[in-house]
Scaffold this motif. Structure first.
Motif, PDB file in Angstrom:
ATOM      1  N   GLU A 300       0.836  -1.202   0.000  1.00  0.00           N
ATOM      2  CA  GLU A 300       0.000   0.000   0.000  1.00  0.00           C
ATOM      3  C   GLU A 300       0.872   1.254   0.000  1.00  0.00           C
ATOM      4  O   GLU A 300       2.046   1.223   0.392  1.00  0.00           O
ATOM      5  CB  GLU A 300      -0.900   0.022   1.240  1.00  0.00           C
ATOM      6  CG  GLU A 300      -2.016  -0.984   1.258  1.00  0.00           C
ATOM      7  CD  GLU A 300      -2.869  -0.816   2.500  1.00  0.00           C
ATOM      8  OE1 GLU A 300      -3.960  -0.227   2.384  1.00  0.00           O
ATOM      9  OE2 GLU A 300      -2.447  -1.255   3.584  1.00  0.00           O
ATOM     10  N   VAL A 301       0.273   2.361  -0.385  1.00  0.00           N
ATOM     11  CA  VAL A 301       0.890   3.676  -0.240  1.00  0.00           C
ATOM     12  C   VAL A 301      -0.095   4.504   0.571  1.00  0.00           C
ATOM     13  O   VAL A 301      -1.230   4.731   0.146  1.00  0.00           O
ATOM     14  CB  VAL A 301       1.161   4.336  -1.601  1.00  0.00           C
ATOM     15  CG1 VAL A 301       1.739   5.733  -1.393  1.00  0.00           C
ATOM     16  CG2 VAL A 301       2.114   3.482  -2.426  1.00  0.00           C
ATOM     17  N   ILE A 302       0.320   4.947   1.765  1.00  0.00           N
ATOM     18  CA  ILE A 302      -0.619   5.560   2.701  1.00  0.00           C
ATOM     19  C   ILE A 302      -0.213   6.986   3.058  1.00  0.00           C
ATOM     20  O   ILE A 302       0.962   7.356   3.007  1.00  0.00           O
ATOM     21  CB  ILE A 302      -0.752   4.722   3.995  1.00  0.00           C
ATOM     22  CG1 ILE A 302       0.612   4.574   4.694  1.00  0.00           C
ATOM     23  CG2 ILE A 302      -1.324   3.337   3.674  1.00  0.00           C
ATOM     24  CD1 ILE A 302       0.539   3.868   6.046  1.00  0.00           C
ATOM     25  N   SER A 303      -1.217   7.774   3.431  1.00  0.00           N
ATOM     26  CA  SER A 303      -1.002   9.152   3.884  1.00  0.00           C
ATOM     27  C   SER A 303      -1.974   9.443   5.013  1.00  0.00           C
ATOM     28  O   SER A 303      -3.011   8.781   5.147  1.00  0.00           O
ATOM     29  CB  SER A 303      -1.230  10.147   2.734  1.00  0.00           C
ATOM     30  OG  SER A 303      -0.370   9.895   1.648  1.00  0.00           O
ATOM     31  N   GLY A 304      -1.650  10.424   5.858  1.00  0.00           N
ATOM     32  CA  GLY A 304      -2.550  10.779   6.941  1.00  0.00           C
ATOM     33  C   GLY A 304      -1.913  11.699   7.953  1.00  0.00           C
ATOM     34  O   GLY A 304      -0.800  12.208   7.755  1.00  0.00           O
ATOM     35  N   GLU A 305      -2.617  11.907   9.064  1.00  0.00           N
ATOM     36  CA  GLU A 305      -2.146  12.778  10.143  1.00  0.00           C
ATOM     37  C   GLU A 305      -2.592  12.204  11.487  1.00  0.00           C
ATOM     38  O   GLU A 305      -3.595  11.493  11.558  1.00  0.00           O
ATOM     39  CB  GLU A 305      -2.718  14.199   9.997  1.00  0.00           C
ATOM     40  CG  GLU A 305      -2.263  14.940   8.755  1.00  0.00           C
ATOM     41  CD  GLU A 305      -2.871  16.342   8.681  1.00  0.00           C
ATOM     42  OE1 GLU A 305      -3.877  16.586   9.400  1.00  0.00           O
ATOM     43  OE2 GLU A 305      -2.346  17.182   7.921  1.00  0.00           O
ATOM     44  N   PHE A 306      -1.836  12.513  12.532  1.00  0.00           N
ATOM     45  CA  PHE A 306      -2.281  12.214  13.900  1.00  0.00           C
ATOM     46  C   PHE A 306      -1.418  12.980  14.889  1.00  0.00           C
ATOM     47  O   PHE A 306      -0.364  13.508  14.541  1.00  0.00           O
ATOM     48  CB  PHE A 306      -2.267  10.704  14.188  1.00  0.00           C
ATOM     49  CG  PHE A 306      -0.931  10.019  14.019  1.00  0.00           C
ATOM     50  CD1 PHE A 306      -0.018   9.930  15.060  1.00  0.00           C
ATOM     51  CD2 PHE A 306      -0.613   9.414  12.807  1.00  0.00           C
ATOM     52  CE1 PHE A 306       1.187   9.269  14.895  1.00  0.00           C
ATOM     53  CE2 PHE A 306       0.590   8.748  12.630  1.00  0.00           C
ATOM     54  CZ  PHE A 306       1.501   8.678  13.686  1.00  0.00           C
ATOM     55  N   LYS A 307      -1.892  13.053  16.129  1.00  0.00           N
ATOM     56  CA  LYS A 307      -1.188  13.755  17.198  1.00  0.00           C
ATOM     57  C   LYS A 307      -0.426  12.756  18.068  1.00  0.00           C
ATOM     58  O   LYS A 307      -0.884  11.622  18.277  1.00  0.00           O
ATOM     59  CB  LYS A 307      -2.165  14.545  18.068  1.00  0.00           C
ATOM     60  CG  LYS A 307      -2.838  15.709  17.343  1.00  0.00           C
ATOM     61  CD  LYS A 307      -3.770  16.464  18.288  1.00  0.00           C
ATOM     62  CE  LYS A 307      -4.435  17.641  17.569  1.00  0.00           C
ATOM     63  NZ  LYS A 307      -3.446  18.681  17.195  1.00  0.00           N
ATOM     64  N   VAL A 308       0.727  13.174  18.586  1.00  0.00           N
ATOM     65  CA  VAL A 308       1.571  12.322  19.427  1.00  0.00           C
ATOM     66  C   VAL A 308       1.895  13.043  20.724  1.00  0.00           C
ATOM     67  O   VAL A 308       2.125  14.251  20.742  1.00  0.00           O
ATOM     68  CB  VAL A 308       2.879  11.947  18.700  1.00  0.00           C
ATOM     69  CG1 VAL A 308       3.887  11.338  19.665  1.00  0.00           C
ATOM     70  CG2 VAL A 308       2.595  10.973  17.565  1.00  0.00           C
ATOM     71  N   ILE A 338       0.374   3.071  17.396  1.00  0.00           N
ATOM     72  CA  ILE A 338       1.577   3.902  17.477  1.00  0.00           C
ATOM     73  C   ILE A 338       1.401   4.965  18.561  1.00  0.00           C
ATOM     74  O   ILE A 338       2.289   5.181  19.395  1.00  0.00           O
ATOM     75  CB  ILE A 338       1.875   4.563  16.122  1.00  0.00           C
ATOM     76  CG1 ILE A 338       2.132   3.503  15.050  1.00  0.00           C
ATOM     77  CG2 ILE A 338       3.064   5.514  16.236  1.00  0.00           C
ATOM     78  CD1 ILE A 338       2.241   4.068  13.639  1.00  0.00           C
ATOM     79  N   ILE A 339       0.250   5.624  18.554  1.00  0.00           N
ATOM     80  CA  ILE A 339      -0.033   6.683  19.532  1.00  0.00           C
ATOM     81  C   ILE A 339       0.019   6.132  20.954  1.00  0.00           C
ATOM     82  O   ILE A 339       0.635   6.725  21.850  1.00  0.00           O
ATOM     83  CB  ILE A 339      -1.417   7.315  19.247  1.00  0.00           C
ATOM     84  CG1 ILE A 339      -1.383   8.074  17.914  1.00  0.00           C
ATOM     85  CG2 ILE A 339      -1.838   8.242  20.380  1.00  0.00           C
ATOM     86  CD1 ILE A 339      -2.759   8.460  17.393  1.00  0.00           C
ATOM     87  N   LYS A 340      -0.617   4.990  21.171  1.00  0.00           N
ATOM     88  CA  LYS A 340      -0.655   4.389  22.508  1.00  0.00           C
ATOM     89  C   LYS A 340       0.734   3.979  22.976  1.00  0.00           C
ATOM     90  O   LYS A 340       1.130   4.233  24.120  1.00  0.00           O
ATOM     91  CB  LYS A 340      -1.586   3.179  22.496  1.00  0.00           C
ATOM     92  CG  LYS A 340      -1.701   2.488  23.846  1.00  0.00           C
ATOM     93  CD  LYS A 340      -2.632   1.283  23.779  1.00  0.00           C
ATOM     94  CE  LYS A 340      -2.704   0.566  25.137  1.00  0.00           C
ATOM     95  NZ  LYS A 340      -3.579  -0.642  25.054  1.00  0.00           N
ATOM     96  N   GLY A 341       1.501   3.351  22.095  1.00  0.00           N
ATOM     97  CA  GLY A 341       2.838   2.900  22.470  1.00  0.00           C
ATOM     98  C   GLY A 341       3.762   4.050  22.807  1.00  0.00           C
ATOM     99  O   GLY A 341       4.501   4.003  23.801  1.00  0.00           O
ATOM    100  N   LEU A 342       3.733   5.116  22.004  1.00  0.00           N
ATOM    101  CA  LEU A 342       4.592   6.272  22.277  1.00  0.00           C
ATOM    102  C   LEU A 342       4.182   6.982  23.554  1.00  0.00           C
ATOM    103  O   LEU A 342       5.024   7.519  24.284  1.00  0.00           O
ATOM    104  CB  LEU A 342       4.552   7.230  21.089  1.00  0.00           C
ATOM    105  CG  LEU A 342       5.251   6.739  19.816  1.00  0.00           C
ATOM    106  CD1 LEU A 342       5.035   7.707  18.666  1.00  0.00           C
ATOM    107  CD2 LEU A 342       6.746   6.531  20.063  1.00  0.00           C
TER     108      LEU A 342
END
Length: 471
Positions: A300-308, A338-342
């Protein structure tokens, strides 16, 4: 197949024995003369003959030479002992990939290399992948996590490529104990107690990684007695299926590399994974992640955003986080995971961490590869430096890079803070400084001074791998 394994100091014994178990004729060259008696006996058991290079004149036909990437000999240096042989050369990393070609096809595998930040990235990845019971090789040991509980397979272990196989073998013994097999409690199939693997390596990667993370080349230090450089050695990361790499590192050192699956990260806006709106804090730093056209393991080729929100008090820590995020996205790990682990990552005891002792905040930056840039970045992450003692020093050990005392002293001469030098590294820097600064032989005394005077402390300490209590 005749094989010559060079360097018994950095994993050669493990490699030689592994090849001998495959009924190969194996020779061993102990270039540094460090072979222990127990290892000599082990080599003898598997009919591995210990030789000097002069012995090559007795051989004929084909010879595969297996050498560490930091070997202070050239291929020509070796070939001249018997020019008539048909030579093939493989690095220790490359032979480990060959030895493990049938291993781990059913689990995600990550290899991590770079000049700085390797261990921090490994343990951020551990937090993200904790539910998969990760198998880990890092500078803090060979570890296996089962249901969130750490099992130390081996603590005093280096991050040489041979110890990737050693870590796997240690985990196998736990999953397949001989006594339980003999008692009929389990069979002797290749049982695994782990669902992913994360391997740290100092000078490159074996190429078994589904993703290889190259954190940075902040200092392209010489290796192999100035015959090669760190960037050359670490270019082996491109043997991994997907590469996550700092954009600046790619542009400076590897712009001519051809690889179809490269995902970049940077604090700037010219990479595949970028960051904005950073709110630095000594406990939890918040920022926004944007990723575009990330090439993933499943095509796949993916794009997006999220807060850390994570422990990343300085810019260099945020760069490490970006590398980890690029790695995870490459493996199609959901952003929620990813968010939870960080968020669960709190730093590493014995590396970068924060603690409170009485009225003093103690920030520890402990690393075997401290250099001027690392010192500068650590100091820049503290806002109210007037409230801090800055202690710099440490031990000289066995890492490939040594600290440039002159460069560090020149930088420290420009600062107007409460600086204390400590340990043998601090003593060396002190001799080259122009301005007067305090010196304390024992770094523990610096803690006492800070606490007694109600001061905070930033300790930047170069640790020797052999001193486990400072790792």
């Amino acid at each position: 197949m005749n094989s010559l394994v060079i360097d018994m100091t950095h994993g050669g014994v493990k490699i030689a024995v592994s090849l001998a178990k495959k009924d190969e004729t194996v020779y061993a060259y102990d270039i540094y003369n460090t072979l222990k008696s127990v290892d000599k006996k082990m080599l003898a058991v598997y009919n591995v003959k210990i030789i000097d290079l002069d012995y090559l004149k007795n051989l004929n036909g084909n010879l595969r030479v297996i050498y560490p990437v930091h070997l202070p000999l050239t291929k020509r240096d070796i070939e001249k002992y018997n020019p008539s042989l048909n030579y093939t050369f493989l690095t220790h990393h490359e032979i480990i990939k060959e030895l493990l070609k049938n291993w781990g096809n059913d689990i995600p595998k990550i290899e991590v290399t770079g000049v700085k930040g390797k261990t921090s990235c490994v343990f951020m990845l551990k937090e993200i992948l904790i539910d998969k019971n990760p198998l880990i090789l890092s500078s803090l040991g060979a570890l296996l996590y089962e249901n969130g509980v750490k099992k130390t397979l081996k603590q005093n272990i280096s991050i040489t490529p041979a110890n990737i196989k050693e870590t796997i073998d240690l985990a196998y013994k736990i999953a397949n104990p001989v006594c339980e097999i003999a008692a009929g409690k389990c069979d002797s199939q290749n049982l695994k107690k782990y669902g992913c693997a994360i391997f740290e390596s100092s000078l490159g990667a074996s190429g078994i990684g589904d993703v290889g993370l190259l954190t940075n080349i902040v200092e392209n230090y010489p290796i192999a007695k100035n015959k090669r450089t760190a960037s050359e050695a670490k270019s082996q990361i491109f043997n991994c299926s997907i590469v996550a790499i700092q954009k600046e590192t790619l542009d400076e050192f590897y712009k001519n590399i051809e690889h179809k699956k490269i995902n970049t990260f940077s604090l700037n806006n010219n990479a595949d994974v970028t960051v904005k709106n950073i709110e630095y804090d000594l406990d939890k730093t918040l920022f926004d992640i944007s990723y575009n056209n990330i090439i993933t393991a499943n095509g796949e080729v993916i794009s997006g955003e999220f807060k850390v929100e994570t422990f990343a008090p300085g810019k260099h820590h945020v760069k490490n986080v970006l590398g980890v995020i690029a790695t995870c996205l490459s493996l199609n790990i959901p952003k929620e995971k990813i968010i939870k682990g960080l968020a669960n990552y709190k730093g590493i005891k014995g590396r970068t961490n924060k603690k409170i002792i009485e009225n003093s905040t103690i920030i520890e930056e402990i690393n075997p590869g401290i250099n001027t840039k690392a010192i500068e970045e650590s100091i820049n992450m503290i806002r109210n430096l007037d409230d801090y003692y800055i202690a710099i020093g440490g031990d000289y050990g066995i890492t490939c890079e040594e600290i440039d005392e002159s460069k560090v002293s020149t930088y420290l001469d420009t600062l107007d803070y409460n600086i204390i030098l400590t340990g043998e590294v601090g003593e060396g820097i002190l001799k080259k400084m122009n301005k007067p600064v305090k010196y304390s032989k024992n770094f523990q005394d610096v803690y006492k001074q800070a606490i007694h005077n109600n001061k905070n402390l930033l300790l930047i300490y170069r640790s020797d791998y052999r001193k486990l209590n400072k790792r």
